[in-house]
Design an enzyme around this catalytic site. Structure first.
Site, mmCIF file in Angstrom:
data_model
loop_
_atom_site.group_PDB
_atom_site.id
_atom_site.type_symbol
_atom_site.label_atom_id
_atom_site.label_comp_id
_atom_site.label_asym_id
_atom_site.label_seq_id
_atom_site.Cartn_x
_atom_site.Cartn_y
_atom_site.Cartn_z
ATOM 1 N N LYS A 207 -51.747 17.516 -7.626
ATOM 2 C CA LYS A 207 -52.532 17.519 -8.870
ATOM 3 C C LYS A 207 -54.005 17.330 -8.487
ATOM 4 C CE LYS A 207 -54.479 15.492 -11.863
ATOM 5 N NZ LYS A 207 -55.917 15.701 -12.256
ATOM 6 N N GLY B 20 -60.168 9.304 -5.000
ATOM 7 C CA GLY B 20 -60.966 9.489 -6.203
ATOM 8 C C GLY B 20 -61.653 8.198 -6.599
ATOM 9 N N SER B 21 -61.915 8.074 -7.887
ATOM 10 C CA SER B 21 -62.711 6.925 -8.340
ATOM 11 C C SER B 21 -61.888 5.634 -8.312
ATOM 12 C CB SER B 21 -63.213 7.179 -9.759
ATOM 13 O OG SER B 21 -62.141 7.034 -10.664
ATOM 14 N N GLY C 52 -58.045 5.108 -9.482
ATOM 15 C CA GLY C 52 -57.174 4.728 -8.370
ATOM 16 C C GLY C 52 -56.405 3.450 -8.661
ATOM 17 N N CYS D 118 -67.743 10.215 -0.506
ATOM 18 C CA CYS D 118 -67.452 8.769 -0.437
ATOM 19 C C CYS D 118 -68.122 8.170 0.771
ATOM 20 C CB CYS D 118 -65.982 8.417 -0.434
ATOM 21 S SG CYS D 118 -64.870 9.717 -0.314
ATOM 22 N N GLU E 16 -71.496 1.949 -6.938
ATOM 23 C CA GLU E 16 -71.480 3.331 -6.465
ATOM 24 C C GLU E 16 -72.108 4.253 -7.507
ATOM 25 O OE1 GLU E 16 -68.471 6.049 -3.950
ATOM 26 O OE2 GLU E 16 -67.688 5.454 -5.887
#
Ligand code: UN1
Length: 496
Positions: A174, A226-227, A231, A282, A380
């Site tokens: 996905k 991912g974020s 997550g 990242c 971030e």
């Protein structure tokens, strides 16, 4: 607009069960790319079913044969490198040199994991009884669920798909809702390389499709990049069902520059680590931890360099910095620049949208006089914003680096070998660079971070295999009789 994208389930390209689609847009031109299936739980269900059924024969396919398919994947990716790179630039914005690098990481990983088809090493060790043999081997797990981001839409999925496949697992993939076209083109490579139907399934869509995957009982492993917000949600859902989860989330990576650093080298590395991929890695550098003595010269050179960077459409050969991925990402950068100003940091360059008619462009931005506690030094931003923090010594620099809530990558510029080795010893990130920017990790080494960056798992290298395998310990007794170890555990004393 190009042809519509489909899900790939059980070897067939099909729309979402509901027939619903969503559109993605080129972040440089705001032109629509193509409609993609807006998948829901029912589509995930079909994909898991296909993966479960394909697992029965894929796990029994000899690993060297699986490896041959991976080599074909590497060849096809090489042949299609240019078209995949251009599609990726159109879909998520980073410049062609960077999208080519993205595809290259998948090529490298396909060769590396293809070779694992003839290794997949376990080990033997002596056992406590005569006429008995012991070994530990890696075994496949079953159906793996992958949830991946838009910033490395081929490289990051390749770090997951290729080791999962060589180990004999089947997959439901996905990808981010920002990059369905690139993801489908990547999956097509596996189909064309001869991967059997159902071994790799693609389900495009947003968070509800990812949640359905994390919640599905037949999916034993979730590998997520991912974020942090998403997550941790995925982690909680998957953990409640006892799944193994590998998380790669945020970063707030720093480059430390000591007074004795090679200035030109540091300027180049900081510029590309901070502003390359528009700061959307990242591993991007978002903190510059600079020793007092070199600071004036370094800052001056960085400002001058930032002004030379050409912001524009990544398809144009002379562009250095492409757009942010979407309007939401640009808004977030704008918000943080306002926060930085309000906190009292000094804006030296950038701090505004780039002057282009269309697209989500933002100028490379540098703040100085940033203190450790400011939000721009801690949170971030995922954009081209660098915050310079002054320190007095190596010890203070290490302390500032290590106090971050994240721990992915860090770097130090110094010509002093003692300082470099102290930094290697004391920096608490998963990746440490000496005289090199914070980006540019190679696929044969473990990739991942400490603290809030993840949950202790690593991708890539051989460590990356841990997510997608179970250890199976095997004991073979060839004595032909009942040995004492089988009836009590005190086997050394009870031998023969
Ligand atoms: C990421 O940003 O999620 O080291 C991956 C690097 C690249 C991979 C980054 N090889 O910057």
């Amino acid at each position: 607009m190009s042809e519509s994208i489909q899900n790939f389930i059980g070897g067939k390209w099909i729309p979402a069960h509901s027939g619903e689609t969503f559109l993605t847009y080129n972040p440089a031109t705001e032109a629509a790319i193509a409609p993609a299936p807006k998948s829901a739980a029912v589509d995930v269900e079909a994909a898991v079913k296909a993966a479960k059924s394909a697992y029965k024969s894929w796990r029994l396919t000899p690993a060297p044969r699986r490896g041959e398919i991976l080599y074909r994947v590497a060849h096809l990716l090489t042949e299609r490198k240019e078209e995949l790179s251009r599609l990726m630039t159109q879909e998520m914005g980073k410049i062609l040199a960077e999208t080519r690098g993205d595809v290259q990481e998948a090529i490298d990983m396909a060769y590396y994991m293809g070779g694992e088809g003839r290794r997949l090493l376990g080990y033997t060790a002596p056992v406590e009884m005569p006429n008995k043999f012991g070994m530990a081997m890696r075994d496949s797990v079953g159906v793996i669920g992958l949830i991946t981001p838009w910033n490395f839409p081929i490289a990051v999925p390749s770090w997951k798909i290729l080791p999962a496949l060589i180990a004999g697992n089947t997959i439901v993939f996905k990808p981010s809702e920002d990059t369905p076209a690139t993801s489908a083109a990547f999956v097509k490579v596996f189909e064309d390389a001869g991967l059997p139907a159902g071994v790799l399934n693609l389900v495009t869509g947003a968070g509800d499709a990812g949640a359905a995957l994390a919640n599905h009982r037949d999916v034993r492993v979730i590998s997520f990049t991912g974020s942090t917000d998403t997550g941790l949600k995925v982690y909680a859902q998957a953990a409640s069902l006892g799944k193994k989860v590998a998380l790669e989330m945020g970063g707030k990576n720093a480059i430390i520059v000591l007074d004795d650093a090679n200035l030109d080298l540091a300027v180049e590395a900081i510029t590309w680590s901070a502003y390359g991929t528009t700061g959307q890695r990242c591993t991007a550098t978002s903190r510059l931890i600079v020793q007092r003595g070199i600071k004036p010269k370094l800052i001056e050179a960085l400002v001058a360099k930032a002004k030379t960077l050409k912001v524009g459409d990544g398809l144009q050969g002379d562009t250095n910095v492409g757009p942010l991925v979407n309007a939401k990402a640009r808004d977030k950068v704008e918000k943080y620049v306002e926060i930085g100003k309000a906190e009292g940091a000094k804006l030296l360059v950038g701090g505004q949208r780039a002057d282009l008619d269309r697209g989500y462009f933002y100028s490379p931005t540098l703040f100085s006089d940033v203190s450790r506690n400011m939000r721009i030094a801690r949170e971030e931003i995922f954009g081209p914003v660098l915050s310079a923090i002054e320190v007095a010594s190596l010890e203070e620099a290490v302390e500032v680096n290590n106090e971050s809530a994240y721990g992915l990558s860090s770097s130090i510029f110094t010509e002093n070998v003692n300082a470099a080795f102290r930094a290697i010893r004391d920096l608490t990130t998963g990746i440490v660079y000496i005289n090199h920017g914070t980006t540019g990790a190679e696929i044969q080494f473990p990739f991942g971070g400490t603290r809030g960056t993840g949950n202790g798992m690593r991708e890539a290298g051989l460590a990356g295999m841990d997510s997608f395998t179970e250890w199976k310990s095997v004991y073979v007794d060839y004595s032909g009789r009942l040995q004492r170890a089988q009836i009590d555990t005190d086997s050394i004393l009870g031998s023969t």
